[in-house]
Design a protein around this motif. Structure first.
Motif, short mmCIF file in Angstrom:
data_model
loop_
_atom_site.label_atom_id
_atom_site.label_comp_id
_atom_site.label_asym_id
_atom_site.label_seq_id
_atom_site.Cartn_x
_atom_site.Cartn_y
_atom_site.Cartn_z
N THR A 120 -22.30 0.49 -0.29
CA THR A 120 -22.62 -0.53 -1.30
C THR A 120 -21.68 -1.74 -1.22
O THR A 120 -22.01 -2.79 -1.74
CB THR A 120 -22.48 0.05 -2.71
OG1 THR A 120 -21.15 0.56 -2.86
CG2 THR A 120 -23.48 1.18 -2.95
N HIS A 121 -20.49 -1.55 -0.59
CA HIS A 121 -19.49 -2.62 -0.55
C HIS A 121 -18.92 -2.77 0.85
O HIS A 121 -19.02 -1.85 1.66
CB HIS A 121 -18.35 -2.33 -1.53
CG HIS A 121 -18.75 -2.44 -2.96
ND1 HIS A 121 -19.53 -1.47 -3.59
CD2 HIS A 121 -18.48 -3.39 -3.90
CE1 HIS A 121 -19.74 -1.83 -4.85
NE2 HIS A 121 -19.11 -2.98 -5.07
N TYR A 122 -18.30 -3.93 1.12
CA TYR A 122 -17.80 -4.15 2.47
C TYR A 122 -16.34 -4.61 2.53
O TYR A 122 -15.90 -5.13 3.54
CB TYR A 122 -18.70 -5.14 3.23
CG TYR A 122 -18.80 -6.50 2.62
CD1 TYR A 122 -17.83 -7.47 2.90
CD2 TYR A 122 -19.84 -6.84 1.77
CE1 TYR A 122 -17.91 -8.72 2.33
CE2 TYR A 122 -19.93 -8.09 1.20
CZ TYR A 122 -18.96 -9.03 1.48
OH TYR A 122 -19.03 -10.27 0.92
N ARG A 123 -15.61 -4.44 1.46
CA ARG A 123 -14.21 -4.86 1.53
C ARG A 123 -13.30 -4.05 0.61
O ARG A 123 -13.67 -3.74 -0.51
CB ARG A 123 -14.07 -6.34 1.19
CG ARG A 123 -12.66 -6.87 1.50
CD ARG A 123 -12.45 -8.30 1.04
NE ARG A 123 -13.35 -9.24 1.66
CZ ARG A 123 -14.13 -10.10 1.00
NH1 ARG A 123 -14.09 -10.14 -0.32
NH2 ARG A 123 -14.91 -10.91 1.66
N LEU A 124 -12.11 -3.73 1.14
CA LEU A 124 -11.04 -3.15 0.31
C LEU A 124 -10.03 -4.24 0.05
O LEU A 124 -9.86 -5.16 0.85
CB LEU A 124 -10.34 -2.02 1.07
CG LEU A 124 -11.10 -0.70 1.24
CD1 LEU A 124 -10.31 0.20 2.16
CD2 LEU A 124 -11.34 -0.02 -0.10
N ASN A 161 -5.96 -5.02 -1.97
CA ASN A 161 -4.81 -4.40 -2.62
C ASN A 161 -5.08 -4.28 -4.11
O ASN A 161 -5.60 -5.19 -4.74
CB ASN A 161 -3.55 -5.25 -2.37
CG ASN A 161 -3.17 -5.21 -0.91
OD1 ASN A 161 -3.21 -4.17 -0.27
ND2 ASN A 161 -2.83 -6.37 -0.35
N LYS A 219 -1.57 0.76 -3.13
CA LYS A 219 -2.90 1.35 -3.20
C LYS A 219 -3.97 0.31 -2.91
O LYS A 219 -3.76 -0.89 -3.11
CB LYS A 219 -3.15 1.94 -4.61
CG LYS A 219 -2.17 3.04 -5.00
CD LYS A 219 -2.43 4.30 -4.22
CE LYS A 219 -1.37 5.36 -4.52
NZ LYS A 219 -1.51 6.53 -3.64
N LEU A 220 -5.10 0.79 -2.44
CA LEU A 220 -6.22 -0.08 -2.13
C LEU A 220 -7.35 0.17 -3.12
O LEU A 220 -7.48 1.27 -3.65
CB LEU A 220 -6.73 0.20 -0.71
CG LEU A 220 -5.74 -0.07 0.43
CD1 LEU A 220 -6.23 0.56 1.72
CD2 LEU A 220 -5.54 -1.57 0.63
N MET A 221 -8.16 -0.84 -3.33
CA MET A 221 -9.34 -0.65 -4.19
C MET A 221 -10.54 -1.36 -3.56
O MET A 221 -10.40 -2.26 -2.73
CB MET A 221 -9.08 -1.18 -5.59
CG MET A 221 -8.76 -2.67 -5.64
SD MET A 221 -8.52 -3.27 -7.33
CE MET A 221 -10.22 -3.41 -7.89
N VAL A 222 -11.72 -0.92 -3.97
CA VAL A 222 -12.93 -1.57 -3.49
C VAL A 222 -13.02 -2.94 -4.16
O VAL A 222 -12.89 -3.03 -5.39
CB VAL A 222 -14.17 -0.72 -3.83
CG1 VAL A 222 -15.44 -1.44 -3.41
CG2 VAL A 222 -14.07 0.64 -3.15
#
Lengths: 492, 492
Positions: free
Chosen positions: A93-97, A99, A106-109
């Motif tokens: 559904t998404h194409y990028r992480l 910060n 941590k990373l987030m969508v």
């Protein structure tokens, strides 16, 4: 090494799970439902791939590669296909992480990187491939299209088991397009036959060729051909399917061609596939309480040689013999491993290679040096014999062929002993509770009866055998009319 | 067939895009940024795979398979890795589609089927593989781990071009673990050498072996070895990389082993990969305004035979000759196609096989029948000659070897003519505007200078050549001290 393997009679399912891991075939990963295929297991899969690929090319097919993702709208195009597969899928559904500002490291969508249209990770590729074929086919001269793809696919299974049912698995999928119905049917039947030949001759697993009933058929197919094998616990396993798709996908994706007569017609399609599931069938058909048993045709190591010695001098003498034997075996295309690991005892090595299913083990010790002999042990029946070193390579090469043959014969006898004809539902249930295996019975041909029998017994119709006798009979459940027996079984 | 191919001199980029499609190598799919690799293109990729796979196995590596998905948390574990790749990725957030009640026949993502943790479609597999290696390594006896994977990976590229930059691409990725730093460095260098041998000997593309600068290095690597090739338009293309990972991933994923001395230490790692990008390099190194030019070692069809005839009798006589020639060529492992399509003219066929880059074309017509000759045309230099049919197979087989050699020689001359030494930034810019190619220049070793040059000219440091002369010099940009020249270029 100590094997600590659960016995089949104790808990077949546990035996299988343990064996797959202990024999270094595969293991569960840190990703839900996805497996890691370990080098030893992958080497077997590579041998299967190489042979199947050769057979596909010999029958005129070429390989190609199509995208991993299928836009949601393409799925919707073939309605029945969507019904059959589109429900439990991995969806992008998404194409990028980015910060996560609130949690350092941590990373987030990234919510701003949402796709306009969701992409499905392919559970099978009919939709994406037929949407491509539309541009590849204009005239009868462009047909047939005979294409195969080696790929990974994902189906979001809730309960998974190594090789048998995993969220991601590896497979090949053939997708062909033809000018006539007859030609497409011939192709579906031909590929079922290719699968049967491969599974019987290479995997040493006997199969029954048949048709699926409507309810077990691939959604979107007019007819599904299958090969069904029987595992040691009496449960059936579908080893490969070949679908005659009629004009369903051609109509859904508007794939038309100008015939020789200049008429615009929809093409006729097939698709066919086998997967890493075959690895599970391989394990469950031949292996025993001591570990894996591999048919020589698929064994990454066909012969292992274990030296037994006390002095360096003895080792050197053994090594000279082994070098000469290895050279002769390699000339006969036999794969040999000389196990010279110096920190492990011969007993440990014997156990390890037994667990890993190497078809033939040769041991050479001081006595053999004196007598000019080798000790040869067969993995399949655990027999041993002492043979003269003179002419050993030719003997071993023939022994491997014999083992391949014997494994098939043994599996065939077992399978044939586990096909039971029944003529009443009482008998049917009795067989299911005791002997299990395939049950040959009359059925009235309705999905309703099939469904009821499944609900009551968990047994399904595995196939309508292609070679069945047409005979009038009475359905064991409904008492309705039947035109011939079908095969029921509980299945993987 | 008419080719309608844009000339290279007119628009190199357009020429490339057209050629890839017209020569049936690949095409764009209905999925953003994802390509379809067509059978002819895939057959070339299969040849590349087969040779690389052989080379990997010969150097002691085994294949295995790891999951397509990487949980987000695994990405976060290796911080630098996350920085380098995790930004533009395909992210799976849900696992079910359901019928859209408001729009009959349509599907929607089931909001109740949201994953607890998002899964990234692998852009590279270090994270998932090192999280697995943790359980595979206990003692020095488990090392080295020498594993390769053939797989698809996804990087959400915004601007894509067939083969050169696609969202999904195919590649192999080697991931090894070693007991010592020296051994891991040796492995990285060895695999760079394997790539160089493959690209030069099989693809006939000369490469420069070197090290990447810090800013061009793989995030998470201590050192990146690379091979750099030069395309016909004077732009460089990175053809393969091999990374020495130090203990970075071992530390991130806690992969330790007990050394011979009983000490617990982190292992040392490498990773290395080449991808379907090599197909782009192949096209852009050898092909011309008439179409593809394939090196014989990678050509799916090495020799095409076109019959020229008016009567059925002539065709039969030609066919007899061709059958005998084909048999002889096959014995010499030459792949031959006899183009007997009866609806197409010889001229159309000539054009088509030229476009598809078949190295040698043989034409046989009535005159050849009389004279006992064949007409042989080379695709690479477009020369033709008439040869006696007697001994033709051996001649052709040698000709193929010669063509392979000549292609490499031609590419090498071009490459060498396009390495320019400059000693000032003025010269640097002048070369970039006119001749292009590699520019050999002194650099002060700082990322700041590198960045500024890139901003001003779009040229980057392609590599620090392994065989460069160590010599004192002055940075062309900053005037700072330099210890040797590096290679700049604009790059794909």
């Amino acid at each position: 090494m100590s094997k600590n393997l659960t016995k089949r009679a104790e808990d077949y399912s546990k035996w299988y799970n343990e064996l797959v891991v202990k024999a270094d075939l595969a293991e569960n990963s840190g990703v839900r439902g996805c497996m890691v295929i370990k080098p030893y297991g992958y080497a077997i899969w590579e041998k299967m791939q190489a042979e199947l690929d050769r057979m596909f090319k010999e029958t005129g097919h070429s390989n190609a590669y199509f995208p991993l993702f299928v836009p949601k709208s393409m799925f919707e195009a073939e309605e029945k296909n969507a019904e059959g597969f589109a429900k439990e899928c991995a969806i992008v559904t998404h194409y990028r992480l980015k910060n996560d500002e609130t949690r350092p490291g941590k990373l987030m969508v990234d919510p701003n990187a949402k796709l306009e249209e969701e992409l499905i990770v392919r559970p099978t590729s009919e939709a994406i491939i037929w949407s491509t074929y539309k541009n590849w086919v204009q005239s009868y001269r462009d047909l047939p299209l005979l294409i195969n793809q080696w790929a990974n696919v994902v189906r979001w299974e809730m309960r998974t088991r190594l090789f048998l049912r995993t969220a991601e698995f590896l497979w090949q999928e053939g997708h062909t397009a033809h000018a006539t119905k007859a030609e497409a049917i011939e192709e579906s039947e031909k590929m079922m036959q290719v699968y049967a030949d491969f599974v019987e001759n290479f995997m040493a697993i006997p199969v029954i060729k048949g048709l699926k009933t409507e309810s077990e058929r691939f959604a979107g197919a007019e007819e599904t051909y299958c090969i069904e094998a029987l595992m040691q616990d009496g449960k059936a396993l579908q080893a490969g399917t070949s679908h005659f798709l009629g004009q369903n996908f051609a109509k859904a994706f508007d794939v038309k061609f100008a015939s020789k007569e200049g008429k615009l017609e929809h093409v006729w399609g097939t698709s066919w596939g086998v997967s890493t599931r075959l690895m599970g069938a391989l394990v469950m058909t031949h292996s025993d309480d001591n570990g894996l048993v591999l048919p020589p045709n698929l064994a990454p190591i066909q012969v292992v040689i274990v030296p037994i010695f006390k002095t360096e001098e003895q080792f050197e003498a053994i090594k000279a013999l082994v070098d000469s034997l290895t050279t002769s075996l390699k000339q006969l295309n036999v794969t040999v491993k000389f196990d010279t690991r110096d920190t492990l005892s011969p007993g440990f090595k014997f156990n390890e290679w037994e667990l890993k299913g190497v078809p033939v083990r040769i041991a050479i010790g001081p006595k053999d040096l004196e007598n000019g002999t080798f000790e040869v042990a067969r993995r399949d029946n655990l027999t041993k014999e002492v043979i003269p070193s003179e002419g050993a390579a030719a003997y071993i090469s023939e022994l491997l062929a014999k083992i391949q043959n014997d494994l098939f014969g043994k599996a065939l006898s077992f399978r044939n002993e586990h096909i039971t004809e029944v003529n009443s539902f009482e008998e049917f249930k009795e067989v299911l509770e005791n002997k299990t295996g395939f049950i040959s019975a009359h059925w009235d041909g309705t999905p309703e009866t099939e469904e009821k029998i499944k609900d009551l017994t968990k047994a399904t119709i595995r196939c309508i055998p292609l070679d069945r006798k047409l005979e009038e009979g009475t359905c064991i459940f409904s008492g309705g009319k039947s035109v011939g027996r079908v095969l029921f079984a509980k299945a993987y």
